[in-house]
Design a protein around this motif. Sequence first.
Motif, mmCIF file in Angstrom:
data_model
loop_
_atom_site.group_PDB
_atom_site.id
_atom_site.type_symbol
_atom_site.label_atom_id
_atom_site.label_comp_id
_atom_site.label_asym_id
_atom_site.label_seq_id
_atom_site.Cartn_x
_atom_site.Cartn_y
_atom_site.Cartn_z
ATOM 1 N N ASP A 327 0.834 -1.204 0.000
ATOM 2 C CA ASP A 327 0.000 0.000 0.000
ATOM 3 C C ASP A 327 0.868 1.253 0.000
ATOM 4 O OD1 ASP A 327 -2.388 -1.454 0.121
ATOM 5 O OD2 ASP A 327 -2.384 -1.476 2.315
ATOM 6 N N ILE A 328 1.928 1.239 0.810
ATOM 7 C CA ILE A 328 2.801 2.407 0.907
ATOM 8 C C ILE A 328 3.545 2.631 -0.399
ATOM 9 C CG2 ILE A 328 4.839 3.345 2.060
ATOM 10 C CD1 ILE A 328 3.896 1.912 4.620
ATOM 11 N N GLU A 329 4.138 1.560 -0.943
ATOM 12 C CA GLU A 329 4.946 1.719 -2.147
ATOM 13 C C GLU A 329 4.087 2.035 -3.370
ATOM 14 O OE1 GLU A 329 8.282 -0.616 -4.871
ATOM 15 O OE2 GLU A 329 7.197 -1.722 -3.321
ATOM 16 N N ARG A 334 3.898 5.632 -5.348
ATOM 17 C CA ARG A 334 3.892 5.523 -6.810
ATOM 18 C C ARG A 334 2.610 6.129 -7.406
ATOM 19 N NH1 ARG A 334 3.966 0.343 -9.057
ATOM 20 N NH2 ARG A 334 4.872 1.273 -10.940
ATOM 21 N N GLY A 335 1.889 6.897 -6.617
ATOM 22 C CA GLY A 335 0.696 7.562 -7.136
ATOM 23 C C GLY A 335 -0.394 6.599 -7.530
ATOM 24 N N ASN A 336 -0.535 5.507 -6.767
ATOM 25 C CA ASN A 336 -1.572 4.494 -6.976
ATOM 26 C C ASN A 336 -1.439 3.788 -8.324
ATOM 27 O OD1 ASN A 336 -3.759 2.995 -5.988
ATOM 28 N ND2 ASN A 336 -5.218 4.220 -7.143
ATOM 29 N N ARG A 337 -0.292 3.167 -8.532
ATOM 30 C CA ARG A 337 -0.060 2.354 -9.722
ATOM 31 C C ARG A 337 -0.070 0.873 -9.368
ATOM 32 N NH1 ARG A 337 4.526 5.525 -13.386
ATOM 33 N NH2 ARG A 337 2.999 6.799 -14.490
ATOM 34 N N LYS A 338 -0.205 0.046 -10.386
ATOM 35 C CA LYS A 338 -0.150 -1.403 -10.190
ATOM 36 C C LYS A 338 1.260 -1.808 -9.782
ATOM 37 C CE LYS A 338 -1.564 -2.673 -14.243
ATOM 38 N NZ LYS A 338 -1.988 -3.565 -15.356
ATOM 39 N N GLY A 339 1.352 -2.748 -8.837
ATOM 40 C CA GLY A 339 2.640 -3.318 -8.500
ATOM 41 C C GLY A 339 3.042 -4.360 -9.522
ATOM 42 N N PRO A 340 4.310 -4.766 -9.560
ATOM 43 C CA PRO A 340 4.773 -5.739 -10.549
ATOM 44 C C PRO A 340 4.000 -7.056 -10.522
ATOM 45 C CG PRO A 340 6.626 -4.696 -9.463
ATOM 46 C CD PRO A 340 5.405 -4.247 -8.728
ATOM 47 N N HIS A 342 0.781 -7.355 -9.469
ATOM 48 C CA HIS A 342 -0.627 -7.025 -9.265
ATOM 49 C C HIS A 342 -1.368 -6.940 -10.601
ATOM 50 C CE1 HIS A 342 -0.331 -5.421 -4.932
ATOM 51 N NE2 HIS A 342 0.820 -5.994 -5.225
ATOM 52 N N LEU A 343 -2.666 -7.172 -10.537
ATOM 53 C CA LEU A 343 -3.506 -7.098 -11.722
ATOM 54 C C LEU A 343 -4.234 -5.764 -11.834
ATOM 55 C CD1 LEU A 343 -5.087 -10.683 -11.617
ATOM 56 C CD2 LEU A 343 -3.163 -9.890 -13.030
ATOM 57 N N CYS A 344 -4.294 -5.014 -10.732
ATOM 58 C CA CYS A 344 -5.018 -3.741 -10.756
ATOM 59 C C CYS A 344 -4.319 -2.740 -9.848
ATOM 60 C CB CYS A 344 -6.473 -3.935 -10.327
ATOM 61 S SG CYS A 344 -6.653 -4.716 -8.727
ATOM 62 N N ARG A 345 -4.806 -1.502 -9.887
ATOM 63 C CA ARG A 345 -4.222 -0.464 -9.044
ATOM 64 C C ARG A 345 -4.364 -0.822 -7.560
ATOM 65 N NH1 ARG A 345 -3.314 4.508 -11.670
ATOM 66 N NH2 ARG A 345 -4.067 4.555 -13.818
ATOM 67 N N GLN A 346 -3.456 -0.289 -6.756
ATOM 68 C CA GLN A 346 -3.424 -0.648 -5.341
ATOM 69 C C GLN A 346 -4.698 -0.223 -4.608
ATOM 70 O OE1 GLN A 346 -0.763 -2.415 -4.314
ATOM 71 N NE2 GLN A 346 -1.627 -2.758 -2.284
ATOM 72 N N PHE A 347 -5.165 1.006 -4.855
ATOM 73 C CA PHE A 347 -6.361 1.521 -4.182
ATOM 74 C C PHE A 347 -7.498 1.655 -5.191
ATOM 75 C CE2 PHE A 347 -3.233 4.095 -1.382
ATOM 76 C CZ PHE A 347 -3.027 3.000 -0.552
ATOM 77 N N SER A 348 -8.684 1.199 -4.823
ATOM 78 C CA SER A 348 -9.853 1.406 -5.664
ATOM 79 C C SER A 348 -10.305 2.860 -5.537
ATOM 80 C CB SER A 348 -10.986 0.474 -5.227
ATOM 81 O OG SER A 348 -11.472 0.857 -3.943
ATOM 82 N N THR A 360 1.485 12.103 -8.587
ATOM 83 C CA THR A 360 2.115 11.309 -9.648
ATOM 84 C C THR A 360 3.158 10.402 -9.020
ATOM 85 O OG1 THR A 360 3.783 13.036 -10.033
ATOM 86 C CG2 THR A 360 1.793 13.090 -11.424
ATOM 87 N N ALA A 361 3.549 9.382 -9.757
ATOM 88 C CA ALA A 361 4.588 8.478 -9.262
ATOM 89 C C ALA A 361 5.916 9.224 -9.148
ATOM 90 C CB ALA A 361 4.739 7.288 -10.207
ATOM 91 N N GLU A 362 6.660 8.959 -8.090
ATOM 92 C CA GLU A 362 7.987 9.542 -7.915
ATOM 93 C C GLU A 362 9.022 8.433 -8.144
ATOM 94 O OE1 GLU A 362 10.998 10.948 -7.977
ATOM 95 O OE2 GLU A 362 9.813 12.653 -7.262
#
Length: 477
Positions: A327-329, A334-340, A342-348, A360-362
């Motif tokens: 959740d943190i990363e 990462r501005g709520n992007r999919k993890g490597p 993961h199939l979807c964004r971290q937060f709905s 935005t992702a940093e």
Amino acid sequence: MLGQILVYSMPGCPHCTAAKMSLNKLNLPFIEIQLDLYDKSVREELKSKTNRSTVPQIFFNEKHIGGRDDFHKLDKKELEELIKYVQENEPPEGSPSIPGSTLLIGIGEDDGQSLRCEYDTDADIAKALKDSNLPKKRWNWLQRHHGAFTGKQLKEWLDGTGEDGEAAATRLLAGNFIAPIEKKVDAFHPDGTLYQLVEQKSIASLNSGVTAECKVLHPSELGEQMRIQIKKLYGKYLNDDGTSVDYEGMRDSEEFGEYVKLTAQLQRVDLSQLSIDGRLAFFINIYNALIIHGQVVRGIPQTFLTRLRFFWTTSYIIGGHVFTLDDIENGVLRGNRKGPAHLCRQFSRSDPRLKFALPTAEPKIHFALVCGAKSCPPIKCFSEKGVQEELKMATEGFIEDDSNVLVNLEKKKVKLSMIFKWYQVDFGGKDRAMLIWIFENMNTGTKSDNLKSLIEGDNFSVSYFEYDWTSNSKNES
């Protein structure tokens, strides 16, 4: 020795350690200036004299030698002349100044400063509520919630203690001692609405089950207190180059006990008060500390599946919300992007934690987050005021290391850390865009010139180093 040898460094910098060891072998006394212990003016002076942001940077009086590799490239005659020069000559005008009054908070702070706590009297009510038979496991929409009760039950219980039930419940909600289970509820309702103790929001979280007794601090202040305590842990249980941790020694230490006490205060902090830079520094430090806390308490994951589970489930309760490492990363930094994996964004879209995600992702956070493996970046701490410069330095240091970014001009090949492959979308998405990002964020020199030549020729191949998932535990080194 009339002159001086200065070594600018940062904790957790393997190249700094190597440079200092080389000087020690030559029996050359030197003054180390750790940049994270001083304000921005010291970094600005270094940049003005060297045009570099990476460390180490070595000076013999006013003569700038460069980094570790530059020092090692000195031939015997050059080195002898430099040694003679500093032995026989005082530092002339124009030599780097040794900082004094700009010293910031360091590792050696008194333990008394590690936790500033003004007791919150509503904590007495929260602890009495916790010890009563009111909070129970209750179901809501097929989910079971620990420490839960209805608004009506809470009001009646509080009335029975002599409190104004509705007023006291409203204070407990505002103070983040309790939280509504339904996402859309933002006030106290003395009816069938379900609430729960924040400290039992997730009984698996590493800071659960303990009442946060202090009055709520501004998150940047709490983050600074935690940063001080983390630095104490790093200073005592990290090896010299910042790449391995003595988890066993840390487990029963007084410093770790103090850190665990601090984590309870995360439960009630108001994250909405953080600036964007504040969020960056706060969550990077929390992520790195949670990694260590998790490996101390839960053990070191040994396989691919146990590593996935570790990052998916290791968590803290922060501001009334549960944040796992993922959740943190992926959600926040990462501005709520999919993890490597993961199939979807971290937060709905309906997730209340989404409002804490960076706009935005940093990309630079990838050189600051520590995953507990040997191929991770060295461990560092970050401050709200200096986080942008600190991230820049961490990035330049990571890229400068040939074990992370290797440029072969003759063979037209670039070999990169797997971090760039896993998170390629953060660095531009395509190989050429990724190399441009690396070039724009690296130190000037032969390596950057070679990379620029490959990019401009648009004739290169990209491959990746195998990632070393071996634990960074000292006991497995």
